[in-house]
Design a protein around this motif. Structure first.
Motif, PDB file in Angstrom:
ATOM      1  N   GLY A  83      21.651  52.094  34.418  1.00 40.27           N
ATOM      2  CA  GLY A  83      21.014  53.139  35.210  1.00 40.27           C
ATOM      3  C   GLY A  83      20.902  52.765  36.669  1.00 40.27           C
ATOM      4  O   GLY A  83      21.167  53.584  37.560  1.00 40.27           O
ATOM      5  N   LEU A  84      20.504  51.516  36.954  1.00 40.02           N
ATOM      6  CA  LEU A  84      20.394  51.070  38.340  1.00 40.02           C
ATOM      7  C   LEU A  84      21.764  51.054  39.020  1.00 40.02           C
ATOM      8  O   LEU A  84      21.890  51.400  40.204  1.00 40.02           O
ATOM      9  CB  LEU A  84      19.757  49.682  38.396  1.00 40.02           C
ATOM     10  CG  LEU A  84      18.279  49.625  38.004  1.00 40.02           C
ATOM     11  CD1 LEU A  84      17.794  48.173  37.956  1.00 40.02           C
ATOM     12  CD2 LEU A  84      17.433  50.424  38.992  1.00 40.02           C
ATOM     13  N   LEU A  85      22.788  50.666  38.252  1.00 36.40           N
ATOM     14  CA  LEU A  85      24.143  50.668  38.815  1.00 36.40           C
ATOM     15  C   LEU A  85      24.593  52.091  39.135  1.00 36.40           C
ATOM     16  O   LEU A  85      25.154  52.359  40.211  1.00 36.40           O
ATOM     17  CB  LEU A  85      25.111  50.018  37.825  1.00 36.40           C
ATOM     18  CG  LEU A  85      26.542  49.771  38.323  1.00 36.40           C
ATOM     19  CD1 LEU A  85      26.531  48.815  39.504  1.00 36.40           C
ATOM     20  CD2 LEU A  85      27.409  49.211  37.191  1.00 36.40           C
ATOM     21  N   LEU A  86      24.320  53.022  38.218  1.00 37.48           N
ATOM     22  CA  LEU A  86      24.648  54.423  38.468  1.00 37.48           C
ATOM     23  C   LEU A  86      23.887  54.963  39.668  1.00 37.48           C
ATOM     24  O   LEU A  86      24.427  55.685  40.502  1.00 37.48           O
ATOM     25  CB  LEU A  86      24.327  55.261  37.230  1.00 37.48           C
ATOM     26  CG  LEU A  86      25.312  55.192  36.062  1.00 37.48           C
ATOM     27  CD1 LEU A  86      24.762  55.935  34.865  1.00 37.48           C
ATOM     28  CD2 LEU A  86      26.658  55.766  36.473  1.00 37.48           C
ATOM     29  N   GLY A  87      22.608  54.587  39.748  1.00 34.68           N
ATOM     30  CA  GLY A  87      21.808  55.051  40.877  1.00 34.68           C
ATOM     31  C   GLY A  87      22.357  54.561  42.202  1.00 34.68           C
ATOM     32  O   GLY A  87      22.403  55.311  43.183  1.00 34.68           O
ATOM     33  N   PHE A  88      22.797  53.310  42.238  1.00 35.43           N
ATOM     34  CA  PHE A  88      23.359  52.751  43.474  1.00 35.43           C
ATOM     35  C   PHE A  88      24.602  53.537  43.900  1.00 35.43           C
ATOM     36  O   PHE A  88      24.724  53.965  45.056  1.00 35.43           O
ATOM     37  CB  PHE A  88      23.719  51.281  43.254  1.00 35.43           C
ATOM     38  CG  PHE A  88      24.506  50.678  44.380  1.00 35.43           C
ATOM     39  CD1 PHE A  88      23.886  50.318  45.572  1.00 35.43           C
ATOM     40  CD2 PHE A  88      25.885  50.486  44.261  1.00 35.43           C
ATOM     41  CE1 PHE A  88      24.619  49.774  46.617  1.00 35.43           C
ATOM     42  CE2 PHE A  88      26.616  49.937  45.293  1.00 35.43           C
ATOM     43  CZ  PHE A  88      25.981  49.587  46.477  1.00 35.43           C
TER      44      PHE A  88
END
Length: 230
Positions: free
Chosen positions: A84-89
């Motif tokens: 999720g954090l990677l997608l958000g970035f």
């Protein structure tokens, strides 16, 4: 040197008409007016593409908390949150680029490169001008980078890699709302490939242009006709 009556013909048709003038096979090169290229094989070469990626990725990121509800944080929950954090970035990067390109389009409109030397000759000079539908402001700063790129397909012919075999960078001042382009070209380098690549390897000459001002920043890439003296 261009035949506007045959501007809409395909590259194969134009090759038959101009067998010894490969810079006329590409209709844009023949007209001496080149538009920025999009990234081959991606949707992130256009403003719409960046907005689509931003909405899709950030929308997916929004569902991560629901997907991890009731799942222990370790290890599966941590995996979901890491993704999720990677997608958000990537979503916020796409959103930033979408906003940046939208501002540039609203400020400048269509930007093009007008060739003064067509084609540019190896061992000679490249002379051109970057023009926008709405003139660049006098306080804008322009950065130019000319690159000869060796490109390769993978065995699947779907994607590939590239290597810069020659490059030069310089700054340019905005004059009368336009950006002049002037490069001395090396003599012993490959020519541009005027056709849609059908083999596994080909060469392009790419001009990367960035024009920064307080109003907006334009960034674009133009593929140029660079050939040996004939």
């Amino acid at each position: 040197m261009s035949d506007m009556g045959s501007f809409g013909k395909t590259i194969d048709e134009r090759r038959k008409i101009y067998p010894n003038e490969p810079w006329l096979w590409n209709p844009e090169w023949a007209a001496g007016r080149i538009l920025p290229v999009e990234k081959p094989g991606t949707i992130t070469g256009s403003i719409t593409g960046y907005w689509a990626v931003a909405v899709l990725v950030l929308g997916t990121f929004h569902f991560i908390p629901r997907a991890t509800r009731g799942i222990p944080f370790w290890p599966m929950g941590a995996v979901f949150w890491g993704l999720g954090l990677l997608l958000g970035f990537f979503g916020f990067v796409a959103l930033y680029l979408a906003v940046k390109r939208t501002r540039a389009w609203r400020r400048y409109g269509q930007v093009r490169l007008d060739l003064e030397t067509n084609p540019a000759v190896l061992g000679g000079k490249l002379s051109a001008t970057v023009r926008a539908a709405t003139a660049f402001p006098s306080d804008a700063q322009a950065s130019l980078r000319l690159v000869c790129v060796h490109r390769n397909h993978t065995k699947s012919f779907v994607s590939g890699y590239s290597e810069n075999v020659w490059q030069e960078s310089k700054e340019s001042l905005v004059s009368n709302g336009e950006v002049p382009v002037e490069f001395d070209l090396p003599k012993d380098m490959p020519e541009s490939d005027p056709d849609i690549p059908k083999g596994r390897t080909w060469f392009t000459w790419d001009l990367l242009v960035t024009v920064k001002s307080a109003a907006a920043t334009f960034s674009g890439q133009f593929q140029l006709p660079v050939f040996k003296q004939r």
